[in-house]
Design an enzyme around this catalytic site. Structure first.
Site, PDB file in Angstrom:
ATOM      1  CE  LYS A  45     -10.770 -52.302 -22.085  1.00 27.48           C
ATOM      2  NZ  LYS A  45     -12.153 -52.562 -22.491  1.00 27.48           N
TER       3      LYS A  45
ATOM      4  CG  HIS B  23     -14.220 -47.302 -18.088  1.00 26.49           C
ATOM      5  ND1 HIS B  23     -14.198 -48.012 -16.918  1.00 26.49           N
ATOM      6  CD2 HIS B  23     -14.695 -48.153 -19.032  1.00 26.49           C
ATOM      7  CE1 HIS B  23     -14.630 -49.248 -17.157  1.00 26.49           C
ATOM      8  NE2 HIS B  23     -14.934 -49.353 -18.425  1.00 26.49           N
TER       9      HIS B  23
ATOM     10  CG  ASP C 290      -8.137 -45.400 -18.549  1.00 28.08           C
ATOM     11  OD1 ASP C 290      -7.623 -46.307 -19.227  1.00 28.08           O
ATOM     12  OD2 ASP C 290      -9.341 -45.392 -18.222  1.00 28.08           O
TER      13      ASP C 290
ATOM     14  CB  CYS D 281     -18.108 -48.909 -17.750  1.00 28.11           C
ATOM     15  SG  CYS D 281     -18.538 -50.628 -17.522  1.00 28.11           S
TER      16      CYS D 281
ATOM     17  CD  GLN E  45     -11.450 -48.517 -25.323  1.00 27.72           C
ATOM     18  OE1 GLN E  45     -11.255 -48.761 -26.512  1.00 27.72           O
ATOM     19  NE2 GLN E  45     -12.112 -49.346 -24.539  1.00 27.72           N
TER      20      GLN E  45
HETATM   21  N1  PMP Z   1     -10.718 -47.400 -18.963  1.00 27.52           N
HETATM   22  C1  PMP Z   1     -11.239 -47.422 -20.190  1.00 27.52           C
HETATM   23  C2  PMP Z   1     -11.175 -46.174 -21.031  1.00 27.52           C
HETATM   24  C3  PMP Z   1     -11.819 -48.590 -20.679  1.00 27.52           C
HETATM   25  O1  PMP Z   1     -12.332 -48.617 -21.914  1.00 27.52           O
HETATM   26  C4  PMP Z   1     -11.845 -49.751 -19.868  1.00 27.52           C
HETATM   27  C5  PMP Z   1     -12.496 -51.044 -20.336  1.00 27.52           C
HETATM   28  N2  PMP Z   1     -13.712 -50.871 -21.004  1.00 27.52           N
HETATM   29  C6  PMP Z   1     -11.287 -49.673 -18.603  1.00 27.52           C
HETATM   30  C7  PMP Z   1     -10.722 -48.493 -18.186  1.00 27.52           C
HETATM   31  C8  PMP Z   1     -11.255 -50.863 -17.697  1.00 27.52           C
HETATM   32  O2  PMP Z   1     -10.451 -51.862 -18.230  1.00 27.52           O
HETATM   33  P1  PMP Z   1     -10.432 -53.324 -17.629  1.00 27.52           P
HETATM   34  O3  PMP Z   1     -11.875 -53.764 -17.550  1.00 27.52           O
HETATM   35  O4  PMP Z   1      -9.648 -54.129 -18.600  1.00 27.52           O
HETATM   36  O5  PMP Z   1      -9.813 -53.246 -16.270  1.00 27.52           O
END
Ligand code: PMP
Length: 416
Positions: A236, A133, A210, A374, A213
């Site tokens: 999430k 991401h 990270d 993203c 997910q």
């Molecule tokens: N890493 C991953 C794998 C994600 O899916 C996301 C959110 N789509 C993020 C980081 C960023 O998370 P947040 O927007 O809650 O900071």
């Protein structure tokens, strides 16, 4: 005889009972029952989380840590008890290892600026993977630009898999940090993080996982993973927005300078010198998202009250059903076919732009995400501008996936 509960995971997991905890799931969109398949972007909240936040706002709110009055003490107790729940949730060693942040994005930025920036030298390497991401790419690019280090991305296979050997092949004496997703948000791929961390550790490489997910779908044990940092977002995992967690190994957090300065992260301040507060407060400058943390604590309680194995089996059944029924739609291509996947399906449909597809599905009350998720390098890899993504939670049903398939068929006919 076959075990029915195993062949029909729905029987082992009472999805209708699970759904009753989520008030939003009974609303309609455009006159149709909501089919919420955008859980990868944000999950819905159970009543217990809504109630916990509501109760906090109605009865206990005050600023934390500095007050002698009753409300401040109650608010502090609620905030800190949420931290205790998170310690148990990821099996951290102590509450000093759980830092409240805004979410995964802020957690990774904290690590890049407070850990990596002082540690990296020109020529050092930071290793990520091709499926990250943007939140696990851009902060590393920024710190590489600040320090003269180099960002290296491990390749992905055509199935969207990250192979252990391919990552190990890029580890060398200049590699200082490995930062990788536990689960890909764009493809659903589950990475072999335990083995990746072990390979990195054997080479004295610091590791960040990270987990944005992952936490909603699987039990996470940071001691078992043995990573140095683990990041996740409350929204999430059935909690409120605007709050999340950085888990960090205490020895590393101790050595790191504060990231932001301000109230609460100090013990004493004069114009000549400031003494920083102890962990975890050293990294929590300013008034935090107190009600968010309380809601996150309630989300942990909610998740812990589920039979997580059965919930996971149900999500797996949803993934298999979706893969099968979507796979039968002519012109539909599933993007990301790794053998280990969390319950999401990214796909494109020949002749239908993902955004048009998303709009048509919305008319049927079906929420999916469309775009680059993203993860532009993933889209570039597959030479696609965007995909549609249906991401499932334990409260989704087989029937909802059939509705998704019918909606896609309707869109195909419109564009035929
Ligand atoms: N890493 C991953 C794998 C994600 O899916 C996301 C959110 N789509 C993020 C980081 C960023 O998370 P947040 O927007 O809650 O900071």
């Amino acid at each position: 005889m076959k075990n029915l509960a195993l062949t029909h995971p729905d029987l082992a997991f009472d999805v209708e009972a699970a759904r009753r905890h989520f008030p939003i799931l009974s609303r309609t969109v455009h006159g149709r029952p909501l089919v919420y398949l955008d859980n990868g972007a944000s999950t819905q909240r159970p009543q217990s989380v809504i109630d916990a936040v509501n109760d906090y706002e109605r009865r206990h709110h005050a600023n934390i840590h500095r007050g002698v009055h009753t409300l401040s003490q109650e608010a502090t107790a609620l905030y800190e008890s949420a931290r205790d729940r998170l310690v148990r949730f990821v099996n951290a060693r102590s509450r000093t290892e759980i830092i409240f942040v805004r979410g995964t994005t802020e957690a990774i930025n904290l690590v890049t600026q407070s850990y990596a920036r002082p540690a990296l030298q020109p020529g050092d390497e930071v290793l990520i993977t091709h499926l990250e991401h943007h939140a696990n790419i851009v902060p590393w690019q920024m710190v590489c630009a600040q320090t003269g280090a180099k960002l290296v991305a491990a390749p992905m296979t055509a199935q969207g898999e990250i192979q252990l050997e391919a990552v190990i092949a890029l580890m060398n004496p200049r590699t200082r940090i490995l930062a990788c997703a536990h689960v890909s948000n764009a493809l659903g791929t589950v990475l072999p993080v335990r083995r990746l961390v072990a390979a990195a550790k054997a080479r004295a490489i610091t590791t960040l996982v990270d987990g944005a997910q992952a936490v909603a779908h699987m039990a996470v044990d940071v001691r078992d993973l043995d990573c140095d940092f683990y990041t996740f977002s409350s929204h999430k995992m059935y909690g409120p927005t605007g709050v999340g967690v950085l888990y960090g190994r205490e020895q590393l957090l101790e050595r790191m300078p504060p990231w932001q300065g301000g109230g609460d992260m100090i013990l004493a301040v004069t114009f000549e010198k400031t003494t920083y507060n102890a962990l975890p407060y050293k990294f929590e400058a300013g008034t935090p998202n107190i009600s968010g943390a309380v809601g996150l604590g309630a989300a942990v309680d909610f998740l812990s009250s589920l039979d997580r194995k059965a919930a996971h089996a149900h999500e797996d059944a949803l993934l298999h059903h979706a893969t099968a029924v979507l796979g039968r739609i002519p012109g539909l291509r599933i993007i990301g076919t790794a053998p280990q996947k969390a319950s999401l399906v990214s796909f494109v449909v020949a002749g239908v732009h993902p955004h048009d597809l998303g709009t048509i599905l919305d008319e049927d009350g079906i929420a999916v995400r469309t775009g680059h998720h993203c993860a532009m390098p993933v889209m570039d890899f597959f030479k696609l501008p965007a995909t549609a993504r249906a991401s499932f939670a334990f409260y989704n049903t087989i029937d909802e996936i059939d509705k998704l398939a019918a909606g896609i068929e309707r869109a195909r006919k419109i564009f035929a």
